[in-house]
Design an enzyme around this catalytic site. Structure first.
Site, PDB file in Angstrom:
ATOM      1  CB  THR A 146      -0.935   0.018   1.223  1.00 17.96           C
ATOM      2  OG1 THR A 146      -0.166  -0.195   2.406  1.00 17.96           O
ATOM      3  CG2 THR A 146      -1.985  -1.080   1.104  1.00 17.96           C
ATOM      4  CB  VAL A 160      -0.145   5.712   3.033  1.00 16.17           C
ATOM      5  CG1 VAL A 160       0.174   6.433   4.338  1.00 16.17           C
ATOM      6  CG2 VAL A 160      -0.981   6.617   2.137  1.00 16.17           C
ATOM      7  CB  CYS A 161       1.973   0.959   4.390  1.00 13.88           C
ATOM      8  SG  CYS A 161       0.310   0.907   5.053  1.00 13.88           S
ATOM      9  CB  THR A 162       5.472   1.966   0.418  1.00 12.92           C
ATOM     10  OG1 THR A 162       4.734   0.780   0.099  1.00 12.92           O
ATOM     11  CG2 THR A 162       6.860   1.870  -0.195  1.00 12.92           C
ATOM     12  CG  LEU A 184       6.819  -0.002   6.972  1.00 15.24           C
ATOM     13  CD1 LEU A 184       6.267  -1.201   6.227  1.00 15.24           C
ATOM     14  CD2 LEU A 184       7.414  -0.445   8.301  1.00 15.24           C
TER      15      LEU A 184
END
Length: 220
Positions: free
Chosen positions: A46, A48-50, A53
């Site tokens: 996804t 935003v998650c990338t 992290l």
């Protein structure tokens, strides 16, 4: 207390065993005598998650300086995580070294109340309940000291999380609180457990500035 819905501040964080990108872990053993930040993601790959992290990996030395271990969670299989980590490293030009929990059954997400308001009895991959962006900061005594929930559309600001950790660790050591917008080095609020005269003795050699009897500032 952990049988209640949600984990309030001060609750003991539930223990669990899990498969991660760094191998099998027991959560309490992983924490050891450190602090830990546990943060969840709705799914692998996804956008935003990338970005999140990648930033968490970039800030890994800052967390380490504060004796804080990082650990992520996403409700996908381990093989998916490993491919996603490669994308994160490429995007952020980083080397993500902390573990990401594989939680395809959403059992840990449910244990930590990371799921949104859908039917929690329907936990298969088609029914989702969606995992929101949750952050827990847990201290060495395994107590929840901070919790945040973000909607899936809003990325987290890890510099703010670091600021909160600085505040928590400082106020554990000193009889102070941190005012709005506080940054390390700024003036601190004298804890209300100290009267002004007692505060002057406690912070000997430091100026205690009284604005009101209940609002006093000091630099330590």
């Amino acid at each position: 207390m952990t049988d209640k819905v949600g984990l309030r501040l001060g609750y003991k964080a539930p223990n669990f065993d899990a498969e991660t990108t760094q191998g099998k872990i027991n959560f309490y053993d992983y924490i050891g005598d450190s602090w830990v930040i546990l943060f969840s993601h709705p799914a692998d790959f996804t956008p935003v998650c990338t970005t999140e992290l990648a930033e968490a990996a970039r800030l890994a030395p800052e967390f380490k300086k504060r004796n804080v271990k990082q650990i992520g969670l996403s409700c996908n299989e381990l093989g998916s995580h490993e491919k996603w980590v490669a994308d994160i490293n490429t995007f952020g030009k980083v080397d993500l070294a902390f573990p990401i929990i594989a939680d395809p059954s959403r059992k840990i997400a449910q244990l930590y109340d990371m799921l949104d308001e859908q039917d929690l009895t329907n936990l298969d991959d088609k029914g989702i309940p969606f995992t929101v962006r949750t952050v827990f900061v847990i201290d060495p005594a395994k107590r929840v000291r901070l919790s945040l929930q973000y909607p899936a559309s809003t990325g987290r600001q890890f510099s703010e999380i670091l600021r909160c950790i600085d505040s928590l660790q400082l106020t554990d050591r000193e009889k102070v609180a941190t005012p709005q917008g506080w940054q390390p080095g700024d003036k601190l609020i004298v804890h209300n457990s100290l009267k002004t005269e007692d505060a002057k003795k406690h912070f000997e050699g430091k100026e205690v500035e009284e604005v009101f009897p209940y609002l006093r500032f000091v630099s330590v």
